[in-house]
Scaffold this motif. Structure first.
Motif, mmCIF file in Angstrom:
data_model
loop_
_atom_site.group_PDB
_atom_site.id
_atom_site.type_symbol
_atom_site.label_atom_id
_atom_site.label_comp_id
_atom_site.label_asym_id
_atom_site.label_seq_id
_atom_site.Cartn_x
_atom_site.Cartn_y
_atom_site.Cartn_z
ATOM 1 N N ALA A 14 7.032 5.155 5.182
ATOM 2 C CA ALA A 14 6.739 6.592 5.841
ATOM 3 C C ALA A 14 6.390 6.575 7.302
ATOM 4 C CB ALA A 14 5.227 7.005 4.721
ATOM 5 N N ALA A 15 5.702 5.403 7.408
ATOM 6 C CA ALA A 15 5.464 5.479 8.927
ATOM 7 C C ALA A 15 6.869 5.191 9.853
ATOM 8 C CB ALA A 15 4.394 4.224 9.374
ATOM 9 N N THR A 16 7.733 4.601 9.164
ATOM 10 C CA THR A 16 9.100 4.658 9.916
ATOM 11 C C THR A 16 9.767 5.927 9.989
ATOM 12 O OG1 THR A 16 9.220 2.409 9.306
ATOM 13 C CG2 THR A 16 11.117 3.362 9.731
ATOM 14 N N PHE A 45 0.844 -1.187 -0.064
ATOM 15 C CA PHE A 45 -0.049 -0.059 -0.089
ATOM 16 C C PHE A 45 0.959 1.256 -0.016
ATOM 17 C CE2 PHE A 45 -2.479 -3.162 2.243
ATOM 18 C CZ PHE A 45 -3.481 -3.482 1.364
ATOM 19 N N LYS A 46 0.621 2.288 -0.712
ATOM 20 C CA LYS A 46 1.362 3.392 -1.002
ATOM 21 C C LYS A 46 0.454 4.321 -0.039
ATOM 22 C CE LYS A 46 4.397 2.321 -4.446
ATOM 23 N NZ LYS A 46 5.645 2.584 -4.198
ATOM 24 N N SER A 47 1.269 5.517 0.617
ATOM 25 C CA SER A 47 0.757 6.603 1.110
ATOM 26 C C SER A 47 0.431 7.669 -0.045
ATOM 27 C CB SER A 47 1.597 7.107 2.452
ATOM 28 O OG SER A 47 2.675 8.005 1.919
ATOM 29 N N SER A 48 -0.076 8.577 0.537
ATOM 30 C CA SER A 48 -0.378 9.919 -0.568
ATOM 31 C C SER A 48 0.997 10.422 -1.018
ATOM 32 C CB SER A 48 -1.347 10.795 -0.096
ATOM 33 O OG SER A 48 -0.890 11.550 1.301
ATOM 34 N N THR A 49 2.016 10.198 -0.191
ATOM 35 C CA THR A 49 3.387 10.706 -0.443
ATOM 36 C C THR A 49 3.938 9.928 -1.586
ATOM 37 O OG1 THR A 49 4.495 9.387 1.214
ATOM 38 C CG2 THR A 49 3.608 11.760 1.867
ATOM 39 N N GLY A 50 3.443 8.750 -1.731
ATOM 40 C CA GLY A 50 4.030 8.050 -2.919
ATOM 41 C C GLY A 50 5.001 6.896 -2.322
ATOM 42 N N LEU A 51 5.205 6.945 -1.053
ATOM 43 C CA LEU A 51 6.011 5.980 -0.460
ATOM 44 C C LEU A 51 5.383 4.898 0.025
ATOM 45 C CD1 LEU A 51 8.278 8.252 1.793
ATOM 46 C CD2 LEU A 51 8.866 7.019 -0.142
ATOM 47 N N SER A 68 1.595 16.833 7.830
ATOM 48 C CA SER A 68 1.315 17.882 6.845
ATOM 49 C C SER A 68 1.173 17.470 5.516
ATOM 50 C CB SER A 68 2.145 18.969 6.847
ATOM 51 O OG SER A 68 3.663 18.599 6.639
ATOM 52 N N LEU A 69 1.913 16.415 5.059
ATOM 53 C CA LEU A 69 1.860 15.876 3.864
ATOM 54 C C LEU A 69 1.037 14.546 3.387
ATOM 55 C CD1 LEU A 69 5.702 15.488 3.135
ATOM 56 C CD2 LEU A 69 4.251 17.127 2.256
ATOM 57 N N GLU A 70 0.520 13.708 4.507
ATOM 58 C CA GLU A 70 -0.036 12.751 4.502
ATOM 59 C C GLU A 70 -1.775 12.997 4.276
ATOM 60 O OE1 GLU A 70 -1.454 9.295 3.144
ATOM 61 O OE2 GLU A 70 0.845 9.401 3.442
#
Length: 112
Positions: free
Chosen positions: A15-17, A4-10, A32-34
């Protein structure tokens, strides 16, 4: 890695790490990004709260003579151990919640 990708593309687990890798800064950045991953938002909130509380505890312990030095050393040890455990769980894709802080972060996430 998480499929699964976050909205940041990671990937979500990466992203959580990263929320924990740079304590407080990572939490603020990903909050602020997610835009869509509840997993990343939860870990960003937990990171911000946990390391914010730890920073305040360090500040308060420095104001206490002698005992404050010992408390500060213990807080540093707890902080490093907490940092490692949180990053290890986040990269594995686990919803690891710290006592009290994790529940509070989860409640705040419901509001977002």
């Amino acid at each position: 890695m998480s499929p699964f990708k976050s909205s940041t593309g990671l990937p979500e687990n990466l992203a959580a790490t990263l929320c924990y890798l740079l304590p407080m800064v990572g939490g603020i950045l990903f909050l602020s990004l997610e835009k869509r991953s509840r997993y990343v938002i939860f870990h960003a909130l937990q990171s911000l709260l946990a390391f914010g509380i730890l920073a305040v505890a360090h500040l308060l312990s420095s104001a206490v003579p002698i005992i404050g030095l010992l408390a500060s050393a213990l807080l540093a040890l707890v902080g490093v151990l907490m940092w490692l455990v949180l990053m290890a769980n986040a990269i594995q894709g686990k919803w690891f919640k710290l006592p009290w802080i994790g529940n509070f972060a989860e409640k705040q996430m419901q509001r977002i």
